[in-house]
Design an enzyme around this catalytic site. Sequence first.
Site, PDB file in Angstrom:
ATOM      1  N   CYS A 318      -8.827 104.691  -9.221  1.00  0.00           N
ATOM      2  CA  CYS A 318      -8.213 103.372  -9.364  1.00  0.00           C
ATOM      3  C   CYS A 318      -7.185 103.366 -10.493  1.00  0.00           C
ATOM      4  O   CYS A 318      -6.213 102.607 -10.456  1.00  0.00           O
ATOM      5  CB  CYS A 318      -9.276 102.308  -9.600  1.00  0.00           C
ATOM      6  SG  CYS A 318     -10.341 102.603 -11.028  1.00  0.00           S
ATOM      7  N   HIS A 888     -12.769  99.544 -14.242  1.00  0.00           N
ATOM      8  CA  HIS A 888     -12.012  99.509 -12.992  1.00  0.00           C
ATOM      9  C   HIS A 888     -10.600  99.008 -13.293  1.00  0.00           C
ATOM     10  O   HIS A 888     -10.412  98.089 -14.096  1.00  0.00           O
ATOM     11  CB  HIS A 888     -12.709  98.597 -11.978  1.00  0.00           C
ATOM     12  CG  HIS A 888     -12.028  98.560 -10.644  1.00  0.00           C
ATOM     13  ND1 HIS A 888     -11.856  99.682  -9.857  1.00  0.00           N
ATOM     14  CD2 HIS A 888     -11.462  97.525  -9.956  1.00  0.00           C
ATOM     15  CE1 HIS A 888     -11.228  99.338  -8.743  1.00  0.00           C
ATOM     16  NE2 HIS A 888     -10.972  98.045  -8.782  1.00  0.00           N
TER      17      HIS A 888
END
Length: 963
Positions: A318, A888
């Site tokens: 990510c 994230h």
Amino acid sequence: MAVAPRLFGGLCFRFRDQNPEVAVEGRLPISHSCVGCRGERTAMATVAANPAAAAAAVAAAVAVAEDREPQREELPGLDSQWRQIENGESGRERPLRAGESWFLVEKHWYKQWEAYVQGGDQDSSTFPGCINNATLFQDEINWRLKEGLVEGEDYVLLPAAAWHYLVSWYGLEHGQPPIERKVIELPNIQKVEVYPVELLLVRHNDLGRSHTVQFSHTDSIGMVLRTARERFLVEPQEDTRLWAKNSEGSLDRLYDTHITVLDAALETGQLIIMETRKKDGTWPSAQLHVMNKHMSEEDEDFKGQPGICGLTNLGNTCFMNSALQCLSNVPQLTEYFLNNCYLEELNFRNPLGMKGEIAEAYADLVKQAWSGHHRSIVPHVFKNKVGHFASQFLGYQQHDSQELLSFLLDGLHEDLNRVKKKEYVELCDAAGRPDQEVAQEAWQNHKRRNDSVIVDTFHGLFKSTLVCPDCGNVSVTFDPFCYLSVPLPISHKRVLEVFFIPMDPRRKPEQHRLVVPKKGKISDLCVALSKHTGISPERMMVADVFSHRFYKLYQLEEPLSSILDRDDIFVYEVSGRIEAIEGSREDIVVPVYLRERTPARDYNNSYYGLMLFGHPLLVSVPRDRFTWEGLYNVLMYRLSRYVSKPNSDDEDDGDEKEDDEEDKDDVPGPSTGGSLRDPEPEQAGPSSGVTNRCPFLLDNCLGTSQWPPRRRRKQLFTLQTVNSNGTSDRTTSPEEVHAQPYIAIDWEPEMKKRYYDEVEAEGYVKHDCVGYVMKKAPVRLQECIELFTTVETLEKENPWYCPSCKQHQLATKKLDLWMLPEILIIHLKRFSYTKFSREKLDTLVEFPIRDLDFSEFVIQPQNESNPELYKYDLIAVSNHYGGMRDGHYTTFACNKDSGQWHYFDDNSVSPVNENQIESKAAYVLFYQRQDVARRLLSPAGSSGAPASPACNSPPSSEFMDVN
């Protein structure tokens, strides 16, 4: 009649390179099928190790070229033949060596040769004739070996030298190729690779015509590429690369030419496609996509907004997706790739670059994302390319999006650098010259070595001023930058969670949340806790508890920075400080561990181990009661909240059992236990040998006199002196003898189960302060930029060498912004690293979506007629959610065509409003200068469609030209 020896054929360059032991004696004017690789090439006569054989080979080749019968070389004696083939360094009994060539010879012919040379008659009828391996081949067209051949039954193996001797003496059957095989090294073994890998080589523009070529498992991909180039007559100046078609029908790029066929997992029958670069510098990969099945059917018919395309997470990637989405939404850079401007500027020979591969991979990604035909794409090729050139990004570990962004911008710059040959440029100090002159010189020097679309778009200039603290010497330099890493205002306070253990056994431990100074001391923690508990700081001891033991006992003057956020901190109320026991009038503070006896895993269960459990204690014991009996009573009092006392029936049972045990032995219980029963006369402690282990503790503190009478209340546990780990008895070393005494409470399993309440022992209460959350006031982005330009003193690890003092100095340093780029990247330094701690700062940074004004920070004389040169609008944000160890990454970005903001979360894309963009997760900000945004708009600007910039249009120079 003896058969004249024949030359087995010429050798092409590839075969020669594979066999360094075979030299070459000039080029012969004949065209011949190479016996090594079976390619139609101008043959080369070979020179064997034997000079006589070499001369015969050359003569035979010339004879063949002139269409006349070659003269047979005189055969050496039979004994000499036997010695050269079977024995010695060149014989078949020599050990295998990885990489060398061995040859297969049909077993029947070899046996006949053995009979011939061992018979001793050189004119014998057993003369074997030419070497004939016909029975080893499936056919005489492809000359492929039969499957399942067995060494010793079907063939024998000969080293290269022995093979060349036999060929020079007896010749090889006309038309048959030699069966050469390589020695490969496998784990713990070396073997001749009889069955190599057969690959099907094709060109990208002629997939229906293939060449079957054999390769060793240990051959490199580079060897496969060189062979393909030779087979397809590729000119030396042409660039080529290989693709492998896998079992799923998709194509994998063979980018690493140094790995072996085995490491690349290539298999017999696999299709290898050679692609040749076109004259415009591009690869015809579009033709390969016909065979690539990554594209789904739903994507082929999909038509959406260009740029609104997700990126699949390949596993903790990510961070890469977030950086790519930000960069993809930089209008001028994306237009540069979409309009193929990069093709004219690819720099394949830059030693600092990546041969144009990073730029090409990024271009492919941009074109797919902005084609409007994909909801999401898989950045697998780009990920592999990044890992190939930057090993830190290999695998699928989590990384930092800003670090990847830094690598990518640098890689794109070097791959697209218009400067083909970098000249040496000497950096010059200001030396009192005007800033404008020095800045202009620094920027021109930078552009002499670095000139690319990345420099045009992202590079700015700042002024660095260093001042020597001793002589006052001032050094001024101007340095380029690609992004600004700005610090966040750091709070001088920190929050620590601690457990307070009161002396009153009726009170449960209390959990407290304390606000303490970051640079404070342990005493500051005690003062803060004192305000909550009313207990004097002088009556507190602070400990780090880990795995049921004291990891560290802190002193009041130690810094709080030595306590990590993850540490379990216990603060104990005590009646006095720990002092040397001898001569002290204060109470003695004793660390106490809890242990339980557990049966060991042996066959007779005769040995019992000890396992720590629960929370350790710091117990204050009056000096006059510091005996085994007194310590036992004090501990019973401190444990009374969760340890119940035995009733009268339990005591009677205990006395009966004790009497029975005393009849058996005067000192019952395991030898490792600290029993409170009466010892034998020569014993002076709870178990034999304790006096020798810890004489200071026992003689001066617990005493060696009388124990309590035999008839006494039942004892629930035994006591034992231990080391600081609580795992064994104290040693006899001077350090251990005079160190703080540690006591272990040892429980029998049945007694613990009966009298020890584990639920109550683990119970605690939360103080009201636990609900307190230290509010972090939001900060403005301008405050962070002010911190970036604040004067700071260099650290000891990074001093500055003063040319005036001629020594390293801790100079003061100040950075000022001189020239800002078209796209300004601002990296918020949320991750803080110190010697003792690592933390993420989740402070909310308030940043404007529009009209970020830098006029107050730029010290270059400004062009007041064009204020847009100093105002920026936000176009993208890289977000990080989570902490230091996990997290994230996502992206907010403004589409250059529609002006609509979208939220990119890997392969998911959704529209958002501008009021959703600002958050504590904002990590990297992308701002576009307003004059650039206006310039990119087409004359029909009302539609919002940007103009397509000319590929070679020079960057705006207004920012430098202020005169």
